[in-house]
Design an enzyme around this catalytic site. Structure first.
Site, PDB file in Angstrom:
ATOM      1  N   CYS A 198      65.711  43.220  48.409  1.00 30.77           N
ATOM      2  CA  CYS A 198      65.797  44.651  48.726  1.00 30.77           C
ATOM      3  C   CYS A 198      64.777  45.445  47.917  1.00 30.77           C
ATOM      4  CB  CYS A 198      67.205  45.176  48.440  1.00 30.77           C
ATOM      5  SG  CYS A 198      68.503  44.337  49.372  1.00 30.77           S
ATOM      6  N   CYS A 212      69.813  43.418  44.663  1.00 32.14           N
ATOM      7  CA  CYS A 212      69.198  42.412  45.540  1.00 32.14           C
ATOM      8  C   CYS A 212      67.676  42.410  45.364  1.00 32.14           C
ATOM      9  CB  CYS A 212      69.581  42.708  46.994  1.00 32.14           C
ATOM     10  SG  CYS A 212      68.462  42.031  48.225  1.00 32.14           S
TER      11      CYS A 212
END
Length: 810
Positions: A702, A699
């Site tokens: 992230c 991600c």
């Protein structure tokens, strides 16, 4: 004969000034192959509207579509287009004015341009409409947002068909409301930043200021005018026999003349809409009244009028004192009334000297002086005495044909011009539009600020060698960024805590002075602190200016020299990291980095782990060479452990938040890795507060959030613990499902178990934003409250070293 000789001397001085200016511009500018101003046929001080109008004339004449027989037409048009693209952009124009075409080598021009039809019909939509004020980022803040005036602004795009459909109606609105409401237009194709700041997401968008209310009605002239009139602050009096004396004697009306329209049999009178317009156009200058003689026969009989419109001098509303008005048009009536009002007083040399002497002694009200060459036919300016009296300001006029010495001494070289003379003896020149509204905004702002004009007599003793701190703006009136900076400069000068004096130097007048202090571009703002000049490189707003002065007086960045580099950096403690900027003062990217590096340093003030410093490689070249610095800026991080190893920052964004995130990547982690085998015991059963980041390694958000979460862990240490769970690992997928994770990253807060009861795996959802999480923890667990208790158990999860570090630090 004396007057003729004085005028000859004045013209001689003006000629010398002009020659000096030309020599100055030749000396500070590295000329390229093309003179862009000459190419477009505009003056050096041309504003964006003048530049657009000039380019449009050239575009429709020299466009390749109209010159198909000329094989060089494309190349010729590219030169014209390039000149326009540079001069319309404030930053590119500054580079060009300073360095010529050589300064634009990194700005690659596009070889694309629009069709001839675009330039003929769509380009510069309102540039030829004198009733519509073309606004830009340069003047929007000062003219619109800082003003009390009512503005109706059209944000448009030249490519928008609906914008072109609206244009005829908008022009009619501007003509009908001229002098009543200020009608503006912003080209969002050219000024997209301003449009974005104002929340514009569709075209055309019509906003009424100062409330910034958006118009959603039908876009025809009648509806637009009716809508605008609702916002007027002015009003007219509906006169009756019962309220007549009260209206005439009311405090806000007693000292002004009256314009009264009588509606009765036998003649015409003004409509209520016209009365409202007049009240707005002549607000604070005259009173406007209406009498319905069908209903108020007694009042009309008392005054001796049955119909028509009459002007009454102040205090003389009675029979035989009314002067008949022969027009029903609001603009014509306003013009006639303004001719009847007294003009601003003319100050001779003696009166002007006494006014300035009194101000130097902090006596009397500030003076706004209109310097002219004798031509004073602008009736708009007759509004000024009444408009400024409410702000406790005097207004007067000085004729430079007569008072030549005064004008020469004050370097008044452009006529007409307005200058504000302030208490304490300072003065400041108005460089904006010569309309009553804009002049009042300048006067009101300038009179309350300590900014003063500086000249050669102030340097070096009063400024550079002074014990006082001085912040000086070296500018040119034709420079758009300079004009944008001046209101912010004044705003910053009002900050009392910085204990700094503010002054401006007009480099078109004092060219030699600017050359002597190595001023090569405009605006250049310099903070003189103990004779040491510090050049301001930050954003042109008051907050950045004040922040720069504070940071200069109390530097957060540690200055590294050969004397202290060894003791502070080479012999640093094993637990200390150093972030160092190796720079050259002349390096453009270094200058851009400087304010961000200062912000970075303030983020780590008081930190024992991270120190932020910089090395001036021009002053300390051997130190930089010995450390292998070959390019600038060189941003290095010397991590924990012995000196020698360093990491170089190669990120695209050189701003404080990204630099801080980069540093936290090299700090020992305070974020504990947690999985399904120990989550319940470590988090859900813990009495301590926990912040947990549920993430997936693939991600992008992230990855971006990870270093910020490390910062959170360091900031909240001792009050809350931080952990992370990799939801992409198969063993943790059931855990993430129990927690209700639906997207990454998800940050949950667990306040702590109580009464031996385990917490729910679904914690309190927090924004994945480092600053927000820190503020959240600070609010719930203030520093020093000793809330967090340490756990001593070891989970045996293969992270024993990290556990030891985590507990020791807490």
């Amino acid at each position: 004969m004396v007057l003729w000789e004085s005028r000859r001397q004045f013209n001689k001085v003006s000629l010398i000034f002009l020659l000096t200016l030309l020599l100055l511009m030749d000396s500070i500018r590295v000329h390229g192959d093309e003179d862009y101003y000459k190419l477009l046929g505009v003056a050096k001080d041309a504003d964006n509207r003048d530049i657009r109008r000039a380019f449009k004339k050239l575009a429709v004449t020299h466009h390749p579509d109209k010159n198909t027989d000329d094989p060089q037409a494309h190349d010729k048009f590219l030169k014209i287009n390039r000149a326009y693209e540079v001069l319309k952009d404030a930053d590119l124009r500054k580079k060009y004015d300073t360095y010529g075409e050589a300064g634009l080598k990194d700005d690659h021009p596009s070889n694309q341009y629009q069709s001839w039809n675009f330039y003929q019909e769509e380009f510069g939509l309102y540039d030829e409409d004198k009733e519509i004020i073309t606004l830009s980022r340069i003047d929007f803040e000062q003219s619109v947002k800082a003003s009390d005036d009512i503005w109706f602004v059209n944000f448009y795009s030249p490519h928008c068909s609906h914008c072109h459909d609206l244009a005829p109606s908008w022009r009619e609105v501007a003509r009908e409301l001229e002098g009543v409401v200020r009608i503006g237009a912003v080209n969002c194709g050219d000024d997209w930043q301003l449009c974005r700041q104002q929340g514009i997401n569709g075209y055309p968008s019509l906003l009424m200021y100062p409330s910034a209310e958006k118009y959603h009605g039908q876009r025809n002239t009648e509806n637009l005018v009716e809508y605008a009139l609702k916002f007027l602050k002015a009003s007219f009096a509906d006169l009756t026999l019962s309220n007549f004396d009260l209206e005439l004697k009311s405090a806000n009306r007693v000292n002004n003349p009256w314009l009264i329209t009588f509606c009765g049999e036998g003649g015409d009178c003004l409509e209520s809409k016209t009365c409202l317009k007049l009240a707005a156009m002549l607000n604070e200058l005259i009173n406007v009244g209406m009498v319905d003689c069908h209903k108020q026969e007694a009042l009309c009989s008392k005054l001796g009028y049955e119909y028509g419109t009459y002007f009454f001098p102040a205090g003389e509303v009675s029979k035989k004192h009314g002067q008949v008005m022969t027009t029903l048009d609001a603009k014509e009536l306003a013009f006639i009334v303004l001719e009847k009002l007294p003009d601003m007083p003319v100050l001779d040399a003696d009166a002007f000297s006494k006014a300035r002497t009194a101000l130097k002694a902090n006596l009397g009200k500030p003076w706004l002086i209109h310097f002219t060459d004798g031509d004073t036919h602008d009736l708009e300016l007759r509004k000024l005495p009444a408009m400024l009296d409410n702000h406790q300001l005097n207004v007067g006029r000085v004729d430079c044909r007569i008072q030549i010495k005064d004008c020469q001494y004050l370097h008044i070289h452009k006529l007409p011009t307005f200058t504000m003379f302030k208490k304490g003896g300072g003065h400041e020149i108005h460089h904006g539009r010569q309309t009553a509204h804009d002049i009042v905004v300048f006067a009101r702002d300038s009179a309350t600020t300590p900014v003063v004009i500086l000249g050669p007599g102030d340097f070096p003793d009063r400024v550079v060698k002074s014990k006082d701190n001085w912040f000086v703006d070296f500018y040119a009136p034709w420079c758009p960024p300079c004009m944008q900076l001046l209101p912010e400069f004044r705003k910053a000068s009002k900050e009392p805590e910085i204990n700094t004096k503010f002054g401006t130097v007009d480099c078109t007048i004092h060219g030699t002075l600017c050359q002597n202090y190595n001023i090569r571009s405009y605006p250049t703002t310099v903070f003189y602190n103990g004779s040491i000049p510090h050049t301001f490189r930050g954003r042109h707003n008051s907050r950045s200016i004040v922040e720069f002065i504070r940071d200069t007086l109390n530097p957060p960045v540690i200055i590294l020299t050969p004397k202290n580099f060894q003791s502070l950096v080479e012999n640093k403690d094993a637990g200390t990291m150093w972030a160092i900027d190796f720079f050259m003062p002349w390096c453009g990217p270094c200058q851009q980095l400087a304010p961000e590096w200062t912000r970075l340093a303030k983020m780590f003030v008081g930190s024992k782990q991270v120190k932020v410093g910089h090395v001036n490689c021009q002053d300390h070249k051997p130190l930089c060479v010995s450390n292998g610095v070959q390019s600038y800026p060189a941003i290095r991080l010397y991590p924990n452990g012995p000196f020698g190893t360093y990491y170089t920052y190669n990120g695209f964004f050189r701003n404080a938040p990204n630099l801080r995130a980069w540093i936290y990547e090299y700090l020992p982690s305070r974020v504990r890795v947690i999985d399904a085998s120990n989550f319940d015991k470590i988090v859900l059963s813990s009495k301590e507060p926990w912040v947990v980041d549920f993430f997936a390694p693939w991600c992008g958000h992230c990855q971006h959030f990870a270093p910020n979460f490390e910062r959170v862990a360091h900031e909240v240490a001792g009050r809350a613990r931080c952990g992370k769970v990799n939801c992409d690992e198969r063993k943790n997928q059931n855990l993430c499902g129990r927690a209700g994770i639906q997207g990454y990253p998800s940050v949950f807060f667990y306040s702590g178990a109580s009464n031996g009861r385990k917490q729910s795996p679904v914690g309190q959802d927090l924004q994945a934003d480092g600053d927000y999480i820190i503020q959240f923890i600070n609010h719930h667990f203030p520093r020093g409250d000793g809330h967090t208790q340490e756990e001593s158990e070891s989970e045996g999860d293969g992270d024993d070293f990290m556990d030891m570090f985590f507990h020791d630090e807490l």
